[in-house]
Design an enzyme around this catalytic site. Sequence first.
Site, PDB file in Angstrom:
ATOM      1  CG  ASP A  80      -1.510   2.360   6.644  1.00  0.00           C
ATOM      2  OD1 ASP A  80      -1.800   2.223   5.433  1.00  0.00           O
ATOM      3  OD2 ASP A  80      -1.628   3.433   7.258  1.00  0.00           O
ATOM      4  CG  ASP A 100      -1.664   1.269   1.426  1.00  0.00           C
ATOM      5  OD1 ASP A 100      -2.321   1.699   0.457  1.00  0.00           O
ATOM      6  OD2 ASP A 100      -1.594   1.848   2.524  1.00  0.00           O
TER       7      ASP A 100
END
Length: 641
Positions: A536, A340
Amino acid sequence: MTVSTSTAQARAQAPGSKKFVLPPGLRQALLLTLLTLLGLIVGLLGEHVLENEFVMWGGFVLAYLAGGIPAGREALHSLFVERKLDVDLLMVLAALGAASIGQAADGAILLFLFSLSNTLQDWAMGRTKRAIEALMDLNPEGATVRREGVERWCELGEIRVGDLLVVRPGERVAADARVVRGSTAVDESPITGESRPIDKDIGSPLASGTVNLNGSVEAEVVRPAGESTLARLVALMEEAQTQKSRTETLSERWESPYATVVLIAVPLVFALLRYGFSLPTDDAWYRAMTFMVVASPCAVVISTPAVMLSAMAAAARGGVLFKSSAALDALAGVRTIAFDKTGTLTQARMTLTRIFADDERASLALAAGLEAHSEHPIAQAIVTAARERGVAAVDLSGAQAIPGHGIEARTDAGERAWAGNLRLMEREGAQLTPAQHSALAELNAQGSSTVVVGVGPRVLGVMGVADALRPGIAGALGAIRAAGVEHTVMLTGDKSEVAQAVAHETGLSEFRAELLPEDKLRIIGELPPPVAMVGDGVNDAPALARADLGIAVASGTDVAMESADVVLMQNDLAKLAGAVRLARAARRTVIFNLLFAFGVILIVAPLAVMGKVPLPLGVVAHEGGTVFVVFMGLRLLAHRL
């Protein structure tokens, strides 16, 4: 850029950390394992130190009951319900067989090691439930709804399509809706991964679970809570976890055939010795029980846990937390790692990156004086940059926010100073010079948010604000590739130009941008397996669960950390390269241990049947092999990430 003097409480409303409580099933398993260990210790003390048979048998009976009853119950369930033999039954019979020939201590050790292994497996279970519960925590309990001109508080389940949500600064959006009155900026990073606050005007969509940063708005509900963006994320999580849980482990494939072979072999060995070679019953039984003790996979059972526990301890010391030994083994085989962007490769914190102006310090001082009256994240990035660079903000008066444009105020000379977007610049009658226009285009190409600063009709400078990369991230990604990971790719919900700029700066050759959570989930299934996902945010949770291995950074959301198999406690991706090397060393050690353990069985078991290995020597070989494989595992404690 929308600005406001109201307090943006949103980021403080991320799901809070919760006190960890052991599930009842795990508490029971841990208690039984500790009781088994206690009984073993007491029995050994009674046998070798106190030389007291009462203490010895009291301890061994406790160990046999605490370690044997759970395994026996599972064995009977598998035998009569699932119609298969498994290693649980073999362990219990081997322990009883050891006791029948005077080696109760050996059986107690066997039961303790087996109980410990099962407890570790139970510890890794239940994460699916906790992950989904953490995801649901993003939903508020309800919302303020306006019906027929009257505001009232409604529980989440009472909100209907067509209701008007009144969303105030700092509140989470309770259902998917469309703005019908007011304007604001919304933090969508938990859901979409978008690093910048998104301006919302009349007609703009609001997704459930996102946070209103400033400005009260009214929004018409377009989907019921059960069909909201957040509800879809929960469904994706459940689907991904279910798919992952069906993967058959290596131990499940070999344990039933091995147990079946040994259990069939024991009576055959006894019958062969008693009736084929006419040995006395006691002698035949002695050899058969020795064979069972030697053939019981004590060293085999502890081979993997000894290695994995040592590797997990070494990793934890280096700041990488593995939630299970399966996660460690999965990392050893990973070929592809998907990252990500927001909060993983970047710091999820807006930072002033560039200033284009004839006098940079003067432009920054003026911008800081204006933005000091706003709590918008972009405004705060400029104020913070001025403070860090020792630039004093210009004193201004009469500051006024202009929703969707920026902010303006008066200088001591009475001139109108302003900072904001191009719409505000045009409103002030100002124009960019060719150099400033080129600078603005360059910043836009890099994916930065831009702030134009001026006084009256004059543009003094153009500034770029972006989500800053984590320090040393390019080197960390290079180390991961050097550790043997073949493919690295970035998956982000952010815009293509932002993703391209980050990929260029970090050395990533492949990226996918503007992705929804379901897009990330789909792409994880398309990448060369085995795949690890590093993320996250809430939007990463389904992909973390669906990947062969989910890796979360500790600064992320509770949802991401619950969904992941591995947590980087220091938010340092450089540790991931060391973890890959450690995982591969652990896998090599496990393979060596298993070959050694099975090798001992294949050599000593036939000798036991032939009477060439008396029980004491068989126990020495059996326990010696166990100690050796444990030592091989403990070597990994010295590993540094």
